[in-house]
Write a protein that holds these residues in place. Structure first.
Motif, PDB file in Angstrom:
ATOM      1  N   ILE A   4       0.866  -1.134  -0.053  1.00 24.69           N
ATOM      2  CA  ILE A   4      -0.086   0.122  -0.001  1.00 24.69           C
ATOM      3  C   ILE A   4       0.884   1.199   0.083  1.00 24.69           C
ATOM      4  O   ILE A   4       1.627   1.321   1.011  1.00 24.69           O
ATOM      5  CB  ILE A   4      -0.894  -0.026   1.227  1.00 24.69           C
ATOM      6  CG1 ILE A   4      -1.869  -1.251   1.287  1.00 24.69           C
ATOM      7  CG2 ILE A   4      -1.790   1.264   1.310  1.00 24.69           C
ATOM      8  CD1 ILE A   4      -2.552  -1.265   2.686  1.00 24.69           C
ATOM      9  N   PRO A   5       0.837   1.943  -1.186  1.00 21.73           N
ATOM     10  CA  PRO A   5       1.543   3.178  -0.993  1.00 21.73           C
ATOM     11  C   PRO A   5       1.130   4.142   0.131  1.00 21.73           C
ATOM     12  O   PRO A   5       0.165   4.485   0.488  1.00 21.73           O
ATOM     13  CB  PRO A   5       1.310   3.891  -2.279  1.00 21.73           C
ATOM     14  CG  PRO A   5      -0.021   3.264  -2.754  1.00 21.73           C
ATOM     15  CD  PRO A   5      -0.201   2.113  -2.009  1.00 21.73           C
ATOM     16  N   ALA A   6       2.280   4.747   0.577  1.00 24.74           N
ATOM     17  CA  ALA A   6       2.160   5.679   2.164  1.00 24.74           C
ATOM     18  C   ALA A   6       3.177   6.888   1.943  1.00 24.74           C
ATOM     19  O   ALA A   6       4.542   6.383   1.135  1.00 24.74           O
ATOM     20  CB  ALA A   6       2.265   4.937   3.073  1.00 24.74           C
ATOM     21  N   PRO A   7       2.620   8.059   2.124  1.00 29.87           N
ATOM     22  CA  PRO A   7       3.564   9.196   2.125  1.00 29.87           C
ATOM     23  C   PRO A   7       4.879   9.088   2.680  1.00 29.87           C
ATOM     24  O   PRO A   7       4.564   8.482   4.134  1.00 29.87           O
ATOM     25  CB  PRO A   7       2.769  10.400   2.586  1.00 29.87           C
ATOM     26  CG  PRO A   7       1.137   9.826   2.500  1.00 29.87           C
ATOM     27  CD  PRO A   7       1.331   8.427   2.539  1.00 29.87           C
ATOM     28  N   PRO A   8       5.767   9.411   2.497  1.00 26.49           N
ATOM     29  CA  PRO A   8       7.357   9.139   3.298  1.00 26.49           C
ATOM     30  C   PRO A   8       6.942   9.646   4.565  1.00 26.49           C
ATOM     31  O   PRO A   8       7.676   9.021   5.708  1.00 26.49           O
ATOM     32  CB  PRO A   8       8.140   9.723   2.372  1.00 26.49           C
ATOM     33  CG  PRO A   8       7.675   9.840   1.267  1.00 26.49           C
ATOM     34  CD  PRO A   8       6.293   9.983   1.173  1.00 26.49           C
ATOM     35  N   GLU A   9       6.348  10.796   4.896  1.00 22.84           N
ATOM     36  CA  GLU A   9       6.066  11.388   6.138  1.00 22.84           C
ATOM     37  C   GLU A   9       5.458  10.489   7.130  1.00 22.84           C
ATOM     38  O   GLU A   9       5.779  10.396   8.257  1.00 22.84           O
ATOM     39  CB  GLU A   9       5.385  12.643   6.321  1.00 22.84           C
ATOM     40  CG  GLU A   9       5.893  13.631   5.424  1.00 22.84           C
ATOM     41  CD  GLU A   9       5.732  13.597   3.749  1.00 22.84           C
ATOM     42  OE1 GLU A   9       4.567  12.915   3.477  1.00 22.84           O
ATOM     43  OE2 GLU A   9       6.280  13.957   2.843  1.00 22.84           O
ATOM     44  N   TRP A  10       4.487   9.666   6.410  1.00 25.51           N
ATOM     45  CA  TRP A  10       3.710   8.592   7.407  1.00 25.51           C
ATOM     46  C   TRP A  10       4.730   7.663   7.759  1.00 25.51           C
ATOM     47  O   TRP A  10       4.856   7.101   9.059  1.00 25.51           O
ATOM     48  CB  TRP A  10       2.690   7.830   6.726  1.00 25.51           C
ATOM     49  CG  TRP A  10       1.433   8.934   6.533  1.00 25.51           C
ATOM     50  CD1 TRP A  10       1.715  10.112   6.726  1.00 25.51           C
ATOM     51  CD2 TRP A  10       0.265   8.508   5.972  1.00 25.51           C
ATOM     52  NE1 TRP A  10       0.081  10.753   6.334  1.00 25.51           N
ATOM     53  CE2 TRP A  10      -0.623   9.592   5.950  1.00 25.51           C
ATOM     54  CE3 TRP A  10      -0.533   7.349   5.489  1.00 25.51           C
ATOM     55  CZ2 TRP A  10      -1.928   9.577   5.499  1.00 25.51           C
ATOM     56  CZ3 TRP A  10      -1.458   7.051   5.104  1.00 25.51           C
ATOM     57  CH2 TRP A  10      -2.420   8.412   5.088  1.00 25.51           C
ATOM     58  N   VAL A  11       5.650   7.080   7.113  1.00 23.98           N
ATOM     59  CA  VAL A  11       6.525   6.041   7.308  1.00 23.98           C
ATOM     60  C   VAL A  11       7.827   6.541   8.216  1.00 23.98           C
ATOM     61  O   VAL A  11       8.122   5.924   8.951  1.00 23.98           O
ATOM     62  CB  VAL A  11       7.053   5.500   5.900  1.00 23.98           C
ATOM     63  CG1 VAL A  11       8.118   4.441   6.302  1.00 23.98           C
ATOM     64  CG2 VAL A  11       5.970   4.846   4.957  1.00 23.98           C
ATOM     65  N   GLU A  12       7.997   7.721   8.049  1.00 28.32           N
ATOM     66  CA  GLU A  12       8.955   8.360   8.960  1.00 28.32           C
ATOM     67  C   GLU A  12       8.310   8.649  10.251  1.00 28.32           C
ATOM     68  O   GLU A  12       9.097   8.303  11.245  1.00 28.32           O
ATOM     69  CB  GLU A  12       9.497   9.823   8.585  1.00 28.32           C
ATOM     70  CG  GLU A  12      10.383   9.760   7.279  1.00 28.32           C
ATOM     71  CD  GLU A  12      10.652  11.192   6.967  1.00 28.32           C
ATOM     72  OE1 GLU A  12      10.513  12.161   7.533  1.00 28.32           O
ATOM     73  OE2 GLU A  12      11.491  11.149   5.671  1.00 28.32           O
ATOM     74  N   SER A  13       7.032   8.894  10.383  1.00 28.24           N
ATOM     75  CA  SER A  13       6.458   8.967  11.669  1.00 28.24           C
ATOM     76  C   SER A  13       6.333   7.686  12.694  1.00 28.24           C
ATOM     77  O   SER A  13       6.486   7.488  13.710  1.00 28.24           O
ATOM     78  CB  SER A  13       5.058   9.557  11.519  1.00 28.24           C
ATOM     79  OG  SER A  13       4.105   9.013  11.283  1.00 28.24           O
ATOM     80  N   VAL A  14       6.074   6.607  11.801  1.00 27.38           N
ATOM     81  CA  VAL A  14       6.137   5.233  12.278  1.00 27.38           C
ATOM     82  C   VAL A  14       7.577   4.849  12.732  1.00 27.38           C
ATOM     83  O   VAL A  14       7.585   4.295  13.790  1.00 27.38           O
ATOM     84  CB  VAL A  14       5.516   4.130  11.120  1.00 27.38           C
ATOM     85  CG1 VAL A  14       5.929   2.779  11.827  1.00 27.38           C
ATOM     86  CG2 VAL A  14       4.091   4.506  11.109  1.00 27.38           C
ATOM     87  N   GLY A  15       8.439   5.269  12.048  1.00 35.34           N
ATOM     88  CA  GLY A  15       9.798   5.168  12.300  1.00 35.34           C
ATOM     89  C   GLY A  15      10.386   5.750  13.543  1.00 35.34           C
ATOM     90  O   GLY A  15      11.265   5.358  14.292  1.00 35.34           O
ATOM     91  N   ARG A  16       9.581   6.893  13.927  1.00 34.13           N
ATOM     92  CA  ARG A  16      10.019   7.583  15.074  1.00 34.13           C
ATOM     93  C   ARG A  16       9.209   7.217  16.461  1.00 34.13           C
ATOM     94  O   ARG A  16       9.414   7.617  17.632  1.00 34.13           O
ATOM     95  CB  ARG A  16       9.640   8.992  14.944  1.00 34.13           C
ATOM     96  CG  ARG A  16      10.904   9.752  14.078  1.00 34.13           C
ATOM     97  CD  ARG A  16      10.629  11.253  14.061  1.00 34.13           C
ATOM     98  NE  ARG A  16       9.412  11.624  13.557  1.00 34.13           N
ATOM     99  CZ  ARG A  16       8.981  11.860  12.589  1.00 34.13           C
ATOM    100  NH1 ARG A  16       9.867  11.775  11.508  1.00 34.13           N
ATOM    101  NH2 ARG A  16       7.796  12.267  12.143  1.00 34.13           N
ATOM    102  N   LEU A  17       8.300   6.114  16.169  1.00 34.54           N
ATOM    103  CA  LEU A  17       7.516   5.723  17.152  1.00 34.54           C
ATOM    104  C   LEU A  17       8.207   5.052  18.387  1.00 34.54           C
ATOM    105  O   LEU A  17       9.228   4.551  18.355  1.00 34.54           O
ATOM    106  CB  LEU A  17       6.709   4.569  16.880  1.00 34.54           C
ATOM    107  CG  LEU A  17       5.385   5.083  16.168  1.00 34.54           C
ATOM    108  CD1 LEU A  17       4.552   3.892  15.522  1.00 34.54           C
ATOM    109  CD2 LEU A  17       4.382   6.070  16.646  1.00 34.54           C
ATOM    110  N   ARG A  18       7.967   5.627  19.719  1.00 31.77           N
ATOM    111  CA  ARG A  18       8.370   5.151  20.937  1.00 31.77           C
ATOM    112  C   ARG A  18       7.364   4.957  21.964  1.00 31.77           C
ATOM    113  O   ARG A  18       6.425   5.871  22.111  1.00 31.77           O
ATOM    114  CB  ARG A  18       9.605   5.922  21.420  1.00 31.77           C
ATOM    115  CG  ARG A  18      10.754   6.073  20.319  1.00 31.77           C
ATOM    116  CD  ARG A  18      11.849   6.756  20.850  1.00 31.77           C
ATOM    117  NE  ARG A  18      13.015   7.091  20.046  1.00 31.77           N
ATOM    118  CZ  ARG A  18      13.861   6.167  19.241  1.00 31.77           C
ATOM    119  NH1 ARG A  18      13.469   5.013  19.777  1.00 31.77           N
ATOM    120  NH2 ARG A  18      14.749   6.595  18.318  1.00 31.77           N
TER     121      ARG A  18
END
Length: 73
Positions: A4-18
């Motif tokens: 599923i295509p996702a905006p890079p900003e969404w993927v980046e926000s997932v990468g920052r989850l803590r």
């Protein structure tokens, strides 16, 4: 597997989850108590749940960062 295509900003926000700081502190307290052999049964259950969530979160973050071509920090 479907992609599923996702905006890079969404993927980046997932990468920052803590975990929130409070949860991180609680997990550390429980780990310290575990090392000292002082956990109650309820605390052991809580620690196991937190560790499972932490591991799942790490896997999701790692996949997001893989998609972005970055390493987990």
């Amino acid at each position: 597997m479907t992609t599923i295509p996702a905006p890079p900003e969404w993927v980046e926000s997932v990468g920052r989850l803590r975990f929130p700081d409070r949860t991180e502190r609680r997990m550390q307290v429980l780990m310290d108590r575990n090392n000292d052999g002082q956990l109650t049964d309820n605390e052991r259950d809580e620690l196991e749940s937190l560790v499972e969530m932490s591991e799942s979160l790490s896997l999701v973050r790692a996949e997001a960062l893989r998609l972005l071509g970055r390493r987990l920090a």
